[in-house]
Scaffold this motif. Sequence first.
Motif, PDB file in Angstrom:
ATOM      1  N   VAL A   1       0.850  -1.189   0.000  1.00  0.00           N
ATOM      2  CA  VAL A   1       0.000   0.000   0.000  1.00  0.00           C
ATOM      3  C   VAL A   1       0.885   1.238   0.000  1.00  0.00           C
ATOM      4  N   ASP A   2       0.558   2.171  -0.868  1.00  0.00           N
ATOM      5  CA  ASP A   2       1.261   3.450  -0.901  1.00  0.00           C
ATOM      6  C   ASP A   2       0.784   4.274   0.293  1.00  0.00           C
ATOM      7  N   PRO A   3       1.643   4.574   1.275  1.00  0.00           N
ATOM      8  CA  PRO A   3       1.219   5.314   2.460  1.00  0.00           C
ATOM      9  C   PRO A   3       0.636   6.695   2.128  1.00  0.00           C
ATOM     10  N   GLY A   4       1.011   7.244   0.981  1.00  0.00           N
ATOM     11  CA  GLY A   4       0.446   8.520   0.577  1.00  0.00           C
ATOM     12  C   GLY A   4      -0.996   8.426   0.139  1.00  0.00           C
ATOM     13  N   ARG A   5      -1.522   7.183   0.061  1.00  0.00           N
ATOM     14  CA  ARG A   5      -2.909   6.981  -0.348  1.00  0.00           C
ATOM     15  C   ARG A   5      -3.766   6.437   0.796  1.00  0.00           C
ATOM     16  N   VAL A   6      -3.299   6.595   2.011  1.00  0.00           N
ATOM     17  CA  VAL A   6      -4.075   6.189   3.184  1.00  0.00           C
ATOM     18  C   VAL A   6      -4.699   7.454   3.771  1.00  0.00           C
ATOM     19  N   PHE A   7      -6.014   7.452   3.879  1.00  0.00           N
ATOM     20  CA  PHE A   7      -6.733   8.637   4.321  1.00  0.00           C
ATOM     21  C   PHE A   7      -7.575   8.326   5.543  1.00  0.00           C
ATOM     22  N   VAL A   8      -7.821   9.347   6.353  1.00  0.00           N
ATOM     23  CA  VAL A   8      -8.711   9.209   7.494  1.00  0.00           C
ATOM     24  C   VAL A   8      -9.909  10.121   7.237  1.00  0.00           C
ATOM     25  N   PHE A   9     -11.106   9.633   7.604  1.00  0.00           N
ATOM     26  CA  PHE A   9     -12.345  10.346   7.340  1.00  0.00           C
ATOM     27  C   PHE A   9     -13.246  10.242   8.558  1.00  0.00           C
ATOM     28  N   GLY A  10     -13.974  11.299   8.860  1.00  0.00           N
ATOM     29  CA  GLY A  10     -14.941  11.239   9.945  1.00  0.00           C
ATOM     30  C   GLY A  10     -15.970  12.349   9.832  1.00  0.00           C
ATOM     31  N   ILE A  11     -17.182  12.048  10.303  1.00  0.00           N
ATOM     32  CA  ILE A  11     -18.294  13.002  10.317  1.00  0.00           C
ATOM     33  C   ILE A  11     -18.709  13.227  11.768  1.00  0.00           C
ATOM     34  N   GLY A  12     -18.954  14.483  12.139  1.00  0.00           N
ATOM     35  CA  GLY A  12     -19.430  14.811  13.479  1.00  0.00           C
ATOM     36  C   GLY A  12     -18.425  14.369  14.534  1.00  0.00           C
ATOM     37  N   ASP A  13     -18.900  13.603  15.520  1.00  0.00           N
ATOM     38  CA  ASP A  13     -17.986  13.103  16.553  1.00  0.00           C
ATOM     39  C   ASP A  13     -16.892  12.214  15.958  1.00  0.00           C
ATOM     40  N   GLY A  14     -17.236  11.487  14.894  1.00  0.00           N
ATOM     41  CA  GLY A  14     -16.232  10.690  14.191  1.00  0.00           C
ATOM     42  C   GLY A  14     -15.172  11.573  13.552  1.00  0.00           C
ATOM     43  N   GLY A  15     -15.553  12.796  13.189  1.00  0.00           N
ATOM     44  CA  GLY A  15     -14.585  13.752  12.671  1.00  0.00           C
ATOM     45  C   GLY A  15     -13.606  14.191  13.741  1.00  0.00           C
ATOM     46  N   GLY A  16     -14.107  14.354  14.957  1.00  0.00           N
ATOM     47  CA  GLY A  16     -13.215  14.667  16.077  1.00  0.00           C
ATOM     48  C   GLY A  16     -12.235  13.539  16.326  1.00  0.00           C
ATOM     49  N   PHE A  17     -12.717  12.288  16.232  1.00  0.00           N
ATOM     50  CA  PHE A  17     -11.829  11.137  16.405  1.00  0.00           C
ATOM     51  C   PHE A  17     -10.816  11.066  15.263  1.00  0.00           C
TER      52      PHE A  17
END
Length: 121
Positions: A20-36
């Motif tokens: 896996v290309d580490p530059g293509r690993v993303f984190v996503f979150g909405i609302g409280d999940g966005g805070g996490f």
Amino acid sequence: QDELGFVAAVLRQLLSRFPVDPGRVFVFGIGDGGGFASDVLLWFPEIFGAAYISMAGLGRLNPLTTERGRYAPAVLFSAGEHDPALNRTQAAERAYQRAGYPAKLMMWEHFANVHCLDKDD
């Protein structure tokens, strides 16, 4: 911090096992999940290429007081122009920018919450 460490351990294991290309690993979150998602990104920025945080402010960690080394992944925030979380999202964007992260807020016009629209919208 236990949850943050768990997520980082799982991601590190996946990255070591698969090509896996580490530059293509993303984190996503909405609302409280966005805070996490914000907390995971700030605690382990070297794991992620970028982040997308929607309708959320900062989590428990503050980008101005979190050691990030030299790497700062891009962070995209989004919120509706009438969203109750808009002020928190704007404050989070400014905090990331002051800490040296390339951060940008994408504003959705005419929406209070872009992820929970009525079926007639």
